[in-house]
Design an enzyme around this catalytic site. Structure first.
Site, PDB file in Angstrom:
ATOM      1  N   SER A   8      18.021 -23.116   5.832  1.00 35.62           N
ATOM      2  CA  SER A   8      17.667 -24.535   5.871  1.00 35.62           C
ATOM      3  C   SER A   8      18.535 -25.324   4.889  1.00 35.62           C
ATOM      4  CB  SER A   8      16.202 -24.718   5.476  1.00 35.62           C
ATOM      5  OG  SER A   8      16.010 -24.233   4.151  1.00 35.62           O
ATOM      6  N   TYR A  39      12.552 -26.842   5.214  1.00 34.11           N
ATOM      7  CA  TYR A  39      11.836 -26.370   6.401  1.00 34.11           C
ATOM      8  C   TYR A  39      10.387 -25.987   6.055  1.00 34.11           C
ATOM      9  CZ  TYR A  39      16.032 -25.496   9.366  1.00 34.11           C
ATOM     10  OH  TYR A  39      17.168 -25.583  10.137  1.00 34.11           O
ATOM     11  N   CYS A  70      16.912 -16.956   5.357  1.00 38.67           N
ATOM     12  CA  CYS A  70      15.811 -17.892   5.139  1.00 38.67           C
ATOM     13  C   CYS A  70      14.524 -17.230   5.623  1.00 38.67           C
ATOM     14  CB  CYS A  70      16.086 -19.163   5.942  1.00 38.67           C
ATOM     15  SG  CYS A  70      14.791 -20.399   5.838  1.00 38.67           S
ATOM     16  N   CYS A 180      11.656 -16.603  -0.971  1.00 40.83           N
ATOM     17  CA  CYS A 180      12.396 -17.763  -0.458  1.00 40.83           C
ATOM     18  C   CYS A 180      13.758 -17.699  -1.125  1.00 40.83           C
ATOM     19  CB  CYS A 180      11.673 -19.056  -0.826  1.00 40.83           C
ATOM     20  SG  CYS A 180      12.684 -20.533  -0.536  1.00 40.83           S
ATOM     21  N   HIS A 182      15.811 -19.870  -1.880  1.00 44.57           N
ATOM     22  CA  HIS A 182      16.069 -20.910  -2.885  1.00 44.57           C
ATOM     23  C   HIS A 182      15.555 -20.512  -4.269  1.00 44.57           C
ATOM     24  CE1 HIS A 182      16.783 -23.638   0.537  1.00 44.57           C
ATOM     25  NE2 HIS A 182      17.223 -24.546  -0.314  1.00 44.57           N
TER      26      HIS A 182
HETATM   27  N1  DGL Z   1      15.344 -20.896   1.785  1.00 43.25           N
HETATM   28  C1  DGL Z   1      14.230 -20.895   2.658  1.00 43.25           C
HETATM   29  C2  DGL Z   1      13.454 -19.575   2.633  1.00 43.25           C
HETATM   30  O1  DGL Z   1      13.986 -18.539   2.300  1.00 43.25           O
HETATM   31  C3  DGL Z   1      13.300 -22.052   2.761  1.00 43.25           C
HETATM   32  C4  DGL Z   1      13.500 -23.339   2.072  1.00 43.25           C
HETATM   33  C5  DGL Z   1      12.901 -24.516   2.810  1.00 43.25           C
HETATM   34  O2  DGL Z   1      11.713 -24.829   2.629  1.00 43.25           O
HETATM   35  O3  DGL Z   1      13.630 -25.107   3.575  1.00 43.25           O
HETATM   36  O4  DGL Z   1      12.305 -19.537   3.002  1.00 43.25           O
END
Ligand code: DGL
Length: 260
Positions: A8, A39, A70, A180, A182
């Protein structure tokens, strides 16, 4: 061989950063859906539609495989993408099994986005492991926003995490799962807030090993340099300002990967 890393947003860089050390390939395509991040706070149907748009774009680039870097997109869309496209597609899910395998039988705190935490996929995974009483789930959606604006070590980040972690008695925990992509950018702040018995676990290495297996390639230190092309929601990124923004994330990851 051309491998795509899709997220995302900028979290997927943590997976590609690891792949640059582990996977031999000619070219990586990095696709961050920057026009639609985050997302994790959308509905699963909306995420499915966005992932489908991204896949159409990537398939048109003739990629040989896609790593869905992701957890949120995996939870909402990977099954459908596998049905539609006949190339290796490897997703990510919070590495809860790995956490138990590595750090034994104490409790595991699983952090992820709201979609991942509330999704069926994670429930099935926890049921399969039969460890319901040992798993705590915690959504940390703000970390995605902080990461996207490159706010890694501020007082606001620290306060957000301190409050979120306050309710847990970490003497009972052996690990925290970063569910996640991020969240890898915040390992330094997390480390300063958690006692040393709580270890980090993420799914990056497992995902890349699975990708290598599906592509019949042996994971190894890459032999030459790998070309990387960057896209934000279908726009090629090649101007210096944006490339420098990406470089800043990659340099941070050089440090984060050393924190255990
Ligand atoms: N990087 C994404 C994950 O691993 C999600 C981040 C988002 O909320 O877009 O779930």
């Amino acid at each position: 061989m051309r491998i795509a890393f899709f997220d995302s947003g900028i979290g997927g860089l943590s997976v590609m950063h690891h792949a640059l050390r582990l996977l031999p390939a000619d070219e990586f395509i990095f696709f961050a859906d920057e026009d639609h991040v985050p997302y994790g706070t959308r509905s699963p149907d909306e995420v499915l539609r966005l992932v489908d748009d991204a896949f159409r774009f990537l398939i048109a680039l003739d990629v040989n495989a896609v790593a869905v870097a992701c957890n949120t997109a995996t939870s909402a869309a990977v099954r459908e993408m596998r049905r539609r496209y006949d190339i290796p597609i490897v997703g990510m899910e919070p590495a809860i099994k790995l956490a138990f395998d590595l750090y034994g039988s104490r409790r595991v705190l699983v952090t992820a986005t709201p979609i991942t935490i509330n999704g069926e996929k994670i429930k099935r995974l926890i049921d399969r492991l039969g460890r319901q009483d040992y798993v705590e789930l915690l959504a940390l959606p703000m970390l995605v926003d902080f990461a996207e604006r490159q706010e890694f070590e501020s007082a606001a980040v620290e306060e957000y995490l301190r409050r979120a972690l306050e309710p847990y008695d970490f003497g009972e925990f052996s690990s925290i799962v970063l569910g996640c992509t991020h969240f890898n950018y915040f390992k330094d702040t997390l480390r300063s807030l958690l006692p040393s018995n709580v270890r980090f676990v993420d799914g990056n290495e497992g995902t890349l090993r699975e990708l290598a297996r599906r592509m019949n390639i042996a994971p190894s230190a890459p032999r030459g340099s790998i070309d990387v092309r960057y896209y934000y929601s279908g726009r090629r990124i090649d101007d210096d300002v944006e490339l420098e923004r990406i470089g800043k994330y990659l340099r941070r990851l050089d440090r984060m990967i050393e924190i255990n």
